[in-house]
Design a protein around this motif. Structure first.
Motif, PDB file in Angstrom:
ATOM      1  N   ASP A  80     -50.536 -49.521  44.521  1.00 58.02           N
ATOM      2  CA  ASP A  80     -50.997 -48.124  44.516  1.00 58.02           C
ATOM      3  C   ASP A  80     -50.367 -47.341  43.244  1.00 58.02           C
ATOM      4  O   ASP A  80     -49.507 -47.188  42.985  1.00 58.02           O
ATOM      5  CB  ASP A  80     -50.597 -47.074  45.691  1.00 58.02           C
ATOM      6  N   PRO A  81     -51.531 -46.967  42.226  1.00 59.27           N
ATOM      7  CA  PRO A  81     -50.732 -46.428  40.728  1.00 59.27           C
ATOM      8  C   PRO A  81     -50.217 -45.355  40.883  1.00 59.27           C
ATOM      9  O   PRO A  81     -49.446 -44.847  39.962  1.00 59.27           O
ATOM     10  CB  PRO A  81     -52.018 -46.397  40.015  1.00 59.27           C
ATOM     11  N   ALA A  82     -50.557 -44.683  41.781  1.00 58.09           N
ATOM     12  CA  ALA A  82     -49.851 -43.030  42.065  1.00 58.09           C
ATOM     13  C   ALA A  82     -48.497 -43.139  42.582  1.00 58.09           C
ATOM     14  O   ALA A  82     -47.468 -42.281  42.134  1.00 58.09           O
ATOM     15  CB  ALA A  82     -50.628 -42.307  43.117  1.00 58.09           C
ATOM     16  N   LEU A 100     -38.969 -58.091  46.636  1.00 59.10           N
ATOM     17  CA  LEU A 100     -39.457 -59.105  45.518  1.00 59.10           C
ATOM     18  C   LEU A 100     -41.015 -58.777  45.216  1.00 59.10           C
ATOM     19  O   LEU A 100     -41.489 -58.743  44.159  1.00 59.10           O
ATOM     20  CB  LEU A 100     -39.280 -60.453  46.062  1.00 59.10           C
ATOM     21  N   GLU A 101     -41.827 -58.652  46.517  1.00 62.26           N
ATOM     22  CA  GLU A 101     -43.137 -58.361  45.927  1.00 62.26           C
ATOM     23  C   GLU A 101     -43.478 -57.056  45.562  1.00 62.26           C
ATOM     24  O   GLU A 101     -44.443 -57.102  44.641  1.00 62.26           O
ATOM     25  CB  GLU A 101     -43.790 -58.061  47.592  1.00 62.26           C
ATOM     26  N   ALA A 102     -42.669 -56.137  45.811  1.00 61.89           N
ATOM     27  CA  ALA A 102     -43.010 -54.611  45.143  1.00 61.89           C
ATOM     28  C   ALA A 102     -42.473 -54.846  43.425  1.00 61.89           C
ATOM     29  O   ALA A 102     -43.226 -54.407  42.603  1.00 61.89           O
ATOM     30  CB  ALA A 102     -42.107 -53.733  45.799  1.00 61.89           C
ATOM     31  N   LEU A 103     -41.647 -55.570  43.153  1.00 60.86           N
ATOM     32  CA  LEU A 103     -40.878 -55.714  42.005  1.00 60.86           C
ATOM     33  C   LEU A 103     -41.961 -56.511  40.864  1.00 60.86           C
ATOM     34  O   LEU A 103     -42.317 -56.207  40.017  1.00 60.86           O
ATOM     35  CB  LEU A 103     -39.932 -56.361  41.868  1.00 60.86           C
ATOM     36  N   ARG A 104     -42.359 -57.902  41.510  1.00 58.53           N
ATOM     37  CA  ARG A 104     -43.368 -58.575  41.013  1.00 58.53           C
ATOM     38  C   ARG A 104     -44.740 -57.636  40.809  1.00 58.53           C
ATOM     39  O   ARG A 104     -45.382 -58.109  39.898  1.00 58.53           O
ATOM     40  CB  ARG A 104     -43.699 -60.005  41.889  1.00 58.53           C
ATOM     41  N   ALA A 105     -45.094 -56.828  41.682  1.00 60.43           N
ATOM     42  CA  ALA A 105     -46.389 -55.921  41.322  1.00 60.43           C
ATOM     43  C   ALA A 105     -46.029 -54.781  40.243  1.00 60.43           C
ATOM     44  O   ALA A 105     -46.826 -53.921  40.024  1.00 60.43           O
ATOM     45  CB  ALA A 105     -46.695 -55.091  42.738  1.00 60.43           C
ATOM     46  N   VAL A 134     -38.321 -53.206  35.306  1.00 61.32           N
ATOM     47  CA  VAL A 134     -38.631 -51.870  36.237  1.00 61.32           C
ATOM     48  C   VAL A 134     -37.183 -51.672  36.898  1.00 61.32           C
ATOM     49  O   VAL A 134     -36.148 -52.503  36.928  1.00 61.32           O
ATOM     50  CB  VAL A 134     -39.420 -52.340  37.363  1.00 61.32           C
ATOM     51  N   PHE A 135     -36.836 -50.551  37.427  1.00 59.93           N
ATOM     52  CA  PHE A 135     -35.779 -50.056  37.965  1.00 59.93           C
ATOM     53  C   PHE A 135     -35.389 -50.809  39.258  1.00 59.93           C
ATOM     54  O   PHE A 135     -36.591 -50.740  40.243  1.00 59.93           O
ATOM     55  CB  PHE A 135     -35.730 -48.440  38.059  1.00 59.93           C
TER      56      PHE A 135
END
Ligand code: NDP
Ligand SMILES: O=C1OC[C@@H](O)[C@H](O)[C@H]1O
Length: 366
Positions: A80-82, A100-105, A134-135
C-alpha cells in the motif's frame, strides 16, 4: 506555527498490543506537549478482513476512520503506497518473516519486541534495511519515556548515587496459560525470557551497558539459569535469571524474569551506589516514578513522579515519526547495533540454558 509532520501507519496484526498502540496513535499529540509530529492510521492487516474491519471500528474514532483500508493479508498491506511505516505486532515467531517481507517491499518498519528470535535474524533484518535504505527499529517503547531519560541523566551524568556497585532488576508478570496461549507454545517463541526478559535486559543495558565507563562493551561474565514450565510439553521457560558482571564500571547486575509470579509492587529496579540508591517501582515496562534514597544524616528520600497521558506507546511513535521526517534510517536513542547486542545477550542466555525453538522459528532466509 508550521504544520506537524504526519506519519501514516500500517498496522500488522490486531491483537492486544496493536490495540494499545493504535489507541495511543489516535490521541491528540498536544496532550503530551508534542506539536512537531502527528500520526494517522491508514491501513490495518489481519489474517481475516472482518477482524481488520472490527479492529478499525473499535479502536479508531469515527472521524478518523474514513480513509483506513482493511486488508485480509499482511502482504497486501506492504504494497500500500499510502503507508509510510509498518508496525508489526504478531507473536514473536512472526516478527522476522513479517519485517523481512515489509522491508523487502521498501517499507519503513517498527517491529514489536522481541525484535526477532535470535541475533542472526536481527542482523539479517538490519542488513536488508540498509540495502533498501529504509528505517528499522525494535519497539522497546520504554526507552522513549521521559522518565527513562531523566533516570539515565541522574545516574550517569549527575551521579546522584555516586559510583554504581549493584543493580537488581525484576520483570515478572503472571501470565494465565488459558488466556495467553502464545506464551506457552514454542511454535510462537513463547516463554518468559523472550517476552518479559526484554525489559530485564533493557534495564541491565540502561544501567550497565550505557555506563560511561563501559563504553557500550559487552559484559565480562554472563551466567544464566532457567526453569521450564511444567504446564506445557513445549518446555518454554517460566522463569529465567541472569547475572552479568561489568568489569570496567565494576558493577554486578542480577536480573530475573518470570511469567508464574508478579514483581513486588514496591521494587522492580534497584541501583545501589556509593551515596545511596535509586528505585523504580512497578512497572519496568511502564515506569511512573523514580525514588532516590540518599545517605547522609539519616536517609533522605526524594520521589520523582511522571504522568503518562495514555498508555505511553506514543513516545516511541513520535521518535519514529521524527526519524522518518528527518530521513534517518535508525534511531539515535535505540540504534540497531544495540538492538543486535540485546539479541546476542538473549542468544547467550539461551545457549547456556539450552532453550531452542523449532527450526522454522529459528531459521534465517536467504
Ligand atoms: N510493547 C508492549 O508493551 C507489548 C508488546 N507485546 C509484544 O507484541 C507482540 C504481540 O503481542 P500481543 O498483542 O499481546 O499478542 P496477541 O496474541 O494479543 O495478538 C497477536 C496477533 O498476531 C496475529 N497472529 C499472527 N500469527 C499468529 C499466531 N500464530 N498466533 C496468534 N496470533 C497470531 C493475530 O492477529 P490477526 O488475527 O489480526 O492476524 C493476533 O491477534 C509480541 O511480540 C509481544 O511480545 C505484547 C504486549 C505488550
Ligand atoms: O511488553 C510487554 O509484555 C508483557 C506485558 O505484561 C508488559 O506490560 C508489556 O510491556
Amino acid at each position: 506555527m508550521a504544520a506537524p509532520f504526519t506519519l501514516r501507519w500500517g498496522i500488522v496484526a490486531t491483537g492486544g498490543i496493536a490495540e494499545c498502540f493504535v489507541r495511543d496513535l489516535v490521541t491528540d499529540p498536544s496532550l503530551r506537549g508534542v506539536t512537531d509530529v502527528a500520526h494517522q492510521v491508514v491501513a490495518v492487516a489481519s489474517r481475516s478482513v472482518d477482524k481488520a474491519q472490527t479492529f478499525i471500528d473499535e479502536t479508531i474514532p469515527a472521524d478518523m476512520r474514513a480513509h483506513v483500508t482493511p486488508y485480509s493479508s499482511y502482504a497486501d498491506l506492504y504494497k500500500d503506497p499510502a503507508v509510510d511505516c509498518v508496525y508489526i505486532a504478531t507473536p514473536a515467531s512472526g516478527h522476522y518473516a513479517c519485517a523481512l517481507e515489509a522491508l523487502r517491499a521498501g517499507n519503513n518498519v517498527l517491529c514489536e519486541k522481541p525484535f526477532t528470535v535470535n541475533a542472526q535474524q536481527a542482523r539479517h533484518l538490519a542488513q536488508v534495511a540498509k540495502e533498501k535504505n529504509v528505517f528499522l527499529m525494535e519497539a522497546v517503547w520504554t526507552r522513549f519515556f521521559p522518565l527513562v531519560k531523566t533516570f539515565q541523566r541522574m545516574l550517569h551524568e549527575e551521579k546522584m548515587i555516586g559510583r554504581v556497585h549493584r543493580v537488581f532488576v525484576d520483570f515478572s508478570v503472571y501470565i494465565d496459560p488459558e488466556k495467553n496461549k502464545r506464551l506457552y507454545q514454542a511454535s510462537t517463541a513463547g516463554g518468559a525470557l523472550l517476552d518479559l526478559g526484554v525489559y530485564m535486559n533493557l534495564w541491565t543495558l540502561l544501567t550497565c551497558y550505557h555506563h560511561p565507563e563501559n563504553k557500550r562493551s559487552p559484559p565480562d561474565v554472563i551466567k544464566a539459569a532457567m526453569l521450564r514450565s511444567p504446564l506445557t510439553t513445549d518446555l518454554v521457560d517460566e522463569s529465567t535469571s541472569v547475572i552479568t558482571v561489568w568489569q570496567k564500571p565494576n558493577i554486578m547486575c542480577i536480573g530475573t524474569t518470570s511469567m508464574m509470579t508478579d514483581t513486588p509492587k514496591e521494587c522492580l529496579i534497584r541501583v545501589q551506589g556509593s551515596k545511596g540508591e535509586m528505585i523504580i517501582p512497578i512497572h519496568a515496562s511502564r515506569p511512573e516514578k523514580i525514588i532516590v534514597n540518599l545517605e547522609g544524616n539519616g536517609m533522605n528520600t526524594r520521589t520523582y513522579n511522571y504522568d503518562i497521558p495514555g498508555q505511553g506507546l506514543f513516545w516511541e511513535a513520535d521518535a519514529v515519526a521524527r526519524d522518518i521526517r528527518d530521513g534517518k534510517k535508525e534511531d539515535d536513542l535505540y540504534p540497531l547495533e544495540e538492538c543486535i547486542f540485546a539479541m546476542e545477550l538473549m542468544d547467550e542466555i539461551r545457549l547456556q540454558t539450552g532453550l531452542k525453538f523449532p527450526d522454522d522459528v529459528e531459521k534465517v532466509q536467504s
